[in-house]
Design a protein around this motif. Structure first.
Motif, mmCIF file in Angstrom:
data_model
loop_
_atom_site.group_PDB
_atom_site.id
_atom_site.type_symbol
_atom_site.label_atom_id
_atom_site.label_comp_id
_atom_site.label_asym_id
_atom_site.label_seq_id
_atom_site.Cartn_x
_atom_site.Cartn_y
_atom_site.Cartn_z
ATOM 1 N N TYR A 70 0.800 -1.221 0.000
ATOM 2 C CA TYR A 70 0.000 0.000 0.000
ATOM 3 C C TYR A 70 0.837 1.277 0.000
ATOM 4 O O TYR A 70 0.316 2.356 0.271
ATOM 5 N N LEU A 91 -11.863 -3.779 -5.019
ATOM 6 C CA LEU A 91 -11.254 -2.626 -4.364
ATOM 7 C C LEU A 91 -10.492 -3.128 -3.152
ATOM 8 O O LEU A 91 -10.996 -3.943 -2.384
ATOM 9 N N VAL A 101 -7.981 -1.569 0.050
ATOM 10 C CA VAL A 101 -7.691 -0.289 0.700
ATOM 11 C C VAL A 101 -6.879 -0.498 1.970
ATOM 12 O O VAL A 101 -7.078 -1.480 2.688
ATOM 13 N N HIS A 132 -6.448 2.161 5.125
ATOM 14 C CA HIS A 132 -6.754 3.478 5.697
ATOM 15 C C HIS A 132 -6.024 3.561 7.029
ATOM 16 O O HIS A 132 -6.229 2.719 7.899
ATOM 17 N N GLU A 171 -4.791 7.302 2.977
ATOM 18 C CA GLU A 171 -5.378 6.078 2.446
ATOM 19 C C GLU A 171 -4.827 5.795 1.060
ATOM 20 O O GLU A 171 -4.716 6.703 0.232
ATOM 21 N N GLN A 183 -5.699 3.246 -2.144
ATOM 22 C CA GLN A 183 -6.723 2.371 -2.715
ATOM 23 C C GLN A 183 -6.175 1.743 -3.995
ATOM 24 O O GLN A 183 -5.487 2.417 -4.774
ATOM 25 N N ALA A 203 -11.141 2.668 -7.397
ATOM 26 C CA ALA A 203 -10.206 3.655 -6.851
ATOM 27 C C ALA A 203 -9.712 4.587 -7.944
ATOM 28 O O ALA A 203 -9.638 5.808 -7.754
#
Length: 176
Positions: free
Chosen positions: A19, A120, A122, A124, A142, A144, A149
Motif C-alpha cells: 500500500y 477494491l 484499501v 486506511h 489512504e 486504494q 479507486a
C-alpha cells in the motif's frame, strides 16, 4: 526571521509495501493540527465506531459480523459503507493507543470483492499525536487499489480527499 524557532519532527504512517503511497490507484493525505485537544481525547471518538455517524456523514451500516464492537482493536473485523460502495469488509491491522510521547496508530485494510471491475483493496491509516503547546496532530492517509479507486482519483475534486477532510473536521468537533 524574528522570534523563536521551534524545530519539530513529526511521526509518519507505517506503510505495508503493498500500500505504499503512490503505488496504488488512488492516494490521499489529510491532516489537521489543532490547539486545545489531546490525542487521548480524539482517540476515544476515532476508535468507537458507534460515534462515527454522529460526526461523519459519509459512513453507514457499520457492523461487526463476527461479534464484538463498537470499539476497534487489534485484529477486529468490521463492515461499513462509504463513498457509495457496497459495504466493505475491513480488519484492523495496526492498533496502538496514544501514550506519553507515543502517537496513536490505527489502520485497517478494507476490501470489496467481485470481478475485476468492482474489486477494491484499501489501507486506511490514522496517526494521532500530542504536540508541544497543547496541540494535537491528526493525520489520515489512504491508499486504494482497483478500478473503483482509479475512477475516484480521476474525479475533480477528488471525493476521497474531501470526504476524509470532512471526517477530520467532524472528529475535531466531536472531541471538542
Amino acid at each position: 526571521m524574528k522570534g523563536k524557532t521551534t524545530m519539530t519532527t513529526q511521526n509518519a504512517i507505517n506503510w505495508p509495501e503493498r500500500y505504499l503511497p503512490g503505488t496504488g490507484d488512488n492516494f490521499v493525505s489529510n491532516e489537521v493540527i489543532v490547539k486545545g485537544l489531546t490525542a487521548a481525547g480524539v482517540w476515544r471518538y476515532l476508535v468507537d465506531t458507534s460515534t462515527w455517524e454522529s460526526y461523519y456523514d459519509n459512513v453507514a451500516d457499520i457492523s461487526f459480523p463476527q461479534g464484538g464492537g463498537p470499539e476497534l482493536g487489534e485484529g477486529v473485523r468490521f463492515r461499513f459503507g462509504t463513498f457509495g460502495f457496497p459495504p466493505l469488509d475491513a480488519q484492523v491491522v495496526e492498533f496502538r493507543p496514544p501514550g506519553e510521547g507515543v502517537p496513536g496508530r490505527l489502520s485497517w485494510t478494507a476490501a470489496q470483492n467481485g470481478g475485476p471491475e468492482e474489486r477494491l483493496d484499501v489501507l486506511h491509516a490514522w496517526l494521532v499525536e500530542d504536540l508541544p503547546g497543547g496541540r494535537v496532530r491528526i493525520l489520515t492517509q489512504e491508499t486504494q487499489i482497483g478500478r473503483p479507486a482509479a475512477e475516484l482519483a480521476a474525479q475533480r475534486p477528488n471525493p476521497m480527499l474531501n470526504g476524509h477532510q470532512a471526517w477530520l473536521d467532524g472528529l475535531v468537533r466531536a472531541a471538542s
